[in-house]
Design an enzyme around this catalytic site. Structure first.
Site, short mmCIF file in Angstrom:
data_model
loop_
_atom_site.label_atom_id
_atom_site.label_comp_id
_atom_site.label_asym_id
_atom_site.label_seq_id
_atom_site.Cartn_x
_atom_site.Cartn_y
_atom_site.Cartn_z
N GLU A 51 -3.27 -7.97 -4.46
CA GLU A 51 -3.35 -8.24 -3.03
C GLU A 51 -4.35 -9.39 -2.77
OE1 GLU A 51 -4.36 -5.59 0.99
OE2 GLU A 51 -4.86 -4.84 -1.01
N LYS A 86 1.87 -6.98 5.26
CA LYS A 86 1.47 -5.59 5.02
C LYS A 86 1.70 -4.76 6.28
CE LYS A 86 -2.58 -3.09 3.16
NZ LYS A 86 -3.94 -3.31 2.59
N CYS A 135 -0.64 -2.56 -1.17
CA CYS A 135 -1.73 -1.59 -1.26
C CYS A 135 -1.50 -0.33 -0.41
CB CYS A 135 -3.05 -2.27 -0.91
SG CYS A 135 -4.49 -1.36 -1.55
#
Length: 691
Positions: A54, A123, A179
């Site tokens: 990330e 994300k 994540c």
């Protein structure tokens, strides 16, 4: 150049990697250089897909520096550098960057291939608890679909509705999440998999605290199993800011719940952890799992709501043998890890014991009747029966064991049978079937009755059939049920006589257990003290002897009738059966995997306590010859025997052959499709490819 058979892409395998570059604290030029260096290394290793951590280009732990214009511009320059370098590189690159769009900053996965950005995925779930403050800097990508983002002069797809599919390499269908996305109750990768992605990827920062590595492994394994996919995970490593937290750089590759590879954690040097994921196996598993299809329907068919970004991957489709980055167990029914193998043996043995105990109670039988030959299968059925009696609190004397010597019964196996029955404390008797067999052969005018040594199938089956006749009538007489001894390997090969004890019984307690697992189960019983020392000594002798039906007298050289010389090594046959029954793989693919597992004495993976005599090698021509014989027996000549199987417990997740369970097939089928595929796709022996 080499034959296509030897290439991983021919067999639906995609080489993937989780990358751990040396990170920095906001030095985007250094981050880009580290990314390019690992991408170049991946190209040399013939890797198709590389997943970076990330924000690996931007750096993750920058706090309010994420909101600085200079940092944002430097990130764009880093992307440009990676894109330019990717022109001549093979892998698809998933890199992390913080990007501005419409007045908001997004934590993104940028997908790059062959000099272009294929798309950008923001994300969805932003952690904002404990040490995390992502909502201070980033906007969530939730609900952003059908959009684009300007990167320099290019406008590229942007949103959470993207999957990326190679137009020239089936299987390379990729979804990206970031994540926290897979810590959420509803990971975006679930929708990505339901939309058709076979390889789900996670670009993660994920600082390390005690126990978190285990949690990541659990989540990656669970998601790859639940979403029926491969899952590639890459966490940020050393070099990120340690102002408040630290980093370990864990890389994981899972497939259908199984871990294929894991990186070195806390490594000071950049790392690539590599594995070949089997996208054909994944696709086949989805076909077999109705729940996966139902989930797509309940989710409103996500494939109708995604943008499938196509790209050309194999710009130079040279056929090359690049090896195999994947452990192929020689014994797929038997785990290589000793601890897991003991767990599996414990479960398998107790499944059989519990199943037989329940059947004994349900049948209200006074006795269990079993033919004890001194061979492997009847030995295992007998020790299961003994434990079933123990569990029910009944005397082992209620087990009636009969040894029934025939024309070729060896003194050694007969002695083993008697010794085992005595050691276990069962009721033991002997019935010599030779007079009855001779009378039957006389009535049939068989040449053997006139003294001619004619050892044909009739000669063999007269003995096998009489043994079963006696057992069933003895069960009638003594209020019992006949315990079957035939195993899954024999059922797969049809290596049993229709209507006799290894095919027919009142309860087929071994029918779900392959021969290779039976051998390890007996060794497990010895090692874990399931019985006494005297019993263990006999079991050790039995498990070490050659497998033989002992229906034909020994030859002039004294050699016994050998089962494996006629039908092939059970280790190979169980390998073939696993991939046919459980996954439905093409014969050429099975041959490819078997070749990698068996091509030399050191190839493949096997349990550490495997006897040295089993560490053998088979060249490709030997593998294909036995595989063709297996296919003929399995698909064309044996199904009618399986269609009439008695009840028996499923034991292995690798499948069972009961017509009421895992396997339903016509009894009058043909093996032609499978044999033609094998012959057309597998080359003749080539120099350099044989052990």
């Amino acid at each position: 150049m080499t034959h296509p058979f030897y290439t991983i892409h021919t067999h639906g395998l995609i080489r993937v990697a989780a990358a751990t570059p040396r990170a920095s604290v906001g030095d985007t030029a250094a981050n880009a250089a580290a990314t390019i260096a690992l991408a170049t290394q991946a190209d040399a290793q013939h890797i198709d897909l590389v997943v970076f951590p990330e924000l690996n280009l931007t750096s993750y732990a920058l706090d309010d520096l994420h909101l600085q214009t200079a940092q944002q511009r430097a990130t764009l320059a880093a992307i440009d550098s990676v894109v330019a370098a990717s022109v001549t590189l093979r892998p698809v690159l998933l890199v992390g960057a913080a990007l501005v769009r419409a007045g908001r900053l997004y934590n993104c996965a940028v997908v790059i291939a062959r000099g272009r950005v294929l798309g950008v995925v923001p994300k969805t779930f932003l952690p904002n608890y404990r040490e995390f403050y992502e909502k201070r800097w980033f906007a969530s990508g939730a609900g952003l679909t059908g959009l684009s983002i300007d990167l320099g002069s290019e406008s590229v797809p942007f949103g959470t509705d993207l999957i990326f599919a190679a137009s020239d390499l089936p299987g390379l269908v990729v979804h990206a999440e970031i994540c926290e996305d897979y810590w959420a109750p509803t990971p975006p990768s679930t929708a990505g998999a339901l939309a058709g992605a076979l390889i789900c990827c996670n670009l993660s920062a994920s600082n390390i605290v005690i126990g978190k590595a285990r949690e990541r492994e659990m989540l990656a394994a669970a998601q790859s199993a639940r979403a029926v996919c491969a899952y590639v995970y890459s966490a940020a490593g050393p070099g990120e800011s340690t102002t408040e937290v630290a980093w370990d750089g864990q890389g994981l590759i899972h497939e259908l719940g199984e871990q294929l590879a894991q990186s070195r954690r806390f490594a000071t040097e950049p790392d690539l952890v590599v594995a070949d994921v089997d996208c054909e196996r994944i696709a086949q598993e989805r076909l077999r799992t109705g729940t996966f299809n139902d989930a797509a329907a309940f989710a409103g068919h996500p494939e109708t709501r995604v943008r499938r970004i196509a790209f050309d991957h194999l710009t130079n489709p040279a056929v090359a043998d690049v090896g195999l980055e994947r452990v192929v167990p020689r014994f797929p029914f038997v785990p290589n890890d000793p601890a897991r193998r003991d767990e599996d043996c414990y479960e398998a043995f107790n499944i059989q014991v519990e199943a037989l105990a329940k059947r004994l109670e349900a049948a209200r039988a006074r006795t269990l009747v079993i033919g004890v030959s001194g061979g492997l299968d009847s030995t295992h059925a007998l020790i299961v029966a003994a434990k079933a009696m123990d569990r029910l609190g009944r005397p082992r004397a209620d087990i009636l064991g009969f040894t029934m010597p025939g024309f070729a019964t060896g003194e050694g196996t007969k002695a083993n049978a008697w010794a085992l029955m005595r050691a276990l404390g069962i009721t033991a008797e002997e019935i010599d079937i030779r007079p009855a067999a001779r009378r039957m052969l006389e009535d049939m005018r068989h040449p053997f009755a006139d003294g001619a040594p004619t050892y044909d199938i009739t000669f063999e089956n007269v003995q096998a059939g009489l043994r079963t006749d006696y057992l069933f009538r003895l069960a009638n007489q003594r209020g019992g049920i006949v315990v079957g001894t035939g195993d899954l390997s024999e059922m797969a090969l049809g290596w049993c006589t229709y209507g006799v004890g290894d095919q027919m019984s009142h309860y087929a307690v071994n029918a779900g257990v392959p021969k290779t697992l039976i051998q390890f189960l007996i060794r497990w019983c010895i090692r874990t003290g399931q019985y006494d020392a005297a019993t263990d000594a006999i079991l050790s002798t039995i498990v070490a002897q050659e497998i033989s039906p002992e229906l034909v007298p020994a030859g002039a050289d004294g050699a016994l009738q050998s089962t494996e010389s006629m039908i092939g090594p059970y280790a190979l046959n169980d390998f073939f059966a696993h991939y046919v029954i459980r996954y439905g793989l093409a014969p050429s693919k099975i041959a490819f995997l078997a070749w990698h597992a068996w091509r030399d004495a050191e190839s493949g993976a096997w349990p550490a306590d495997l006897p040295a005599t089993a560490r053998v090698a088979y060249d490709l021509s030997t593998i294909t010859a036995w595989l063709e014989r297996f296919l003929q027996r399995f698909f064309a000549t044996s199904q009618f025997k399986r269609s009439a199987l008695p009840n028996g417990p499923k034991v292995s997740g690798g499948g069972a052959l009961s017509p009421r369970g895992d396997w339903r097939a016509p009894s009058d089928g043909t093996a032609r499709v499978w044999i033609d595929e094998l012959r057309s796709a597998v080359p003749q022996a080539e120099p350099g490819h044989l052990a």
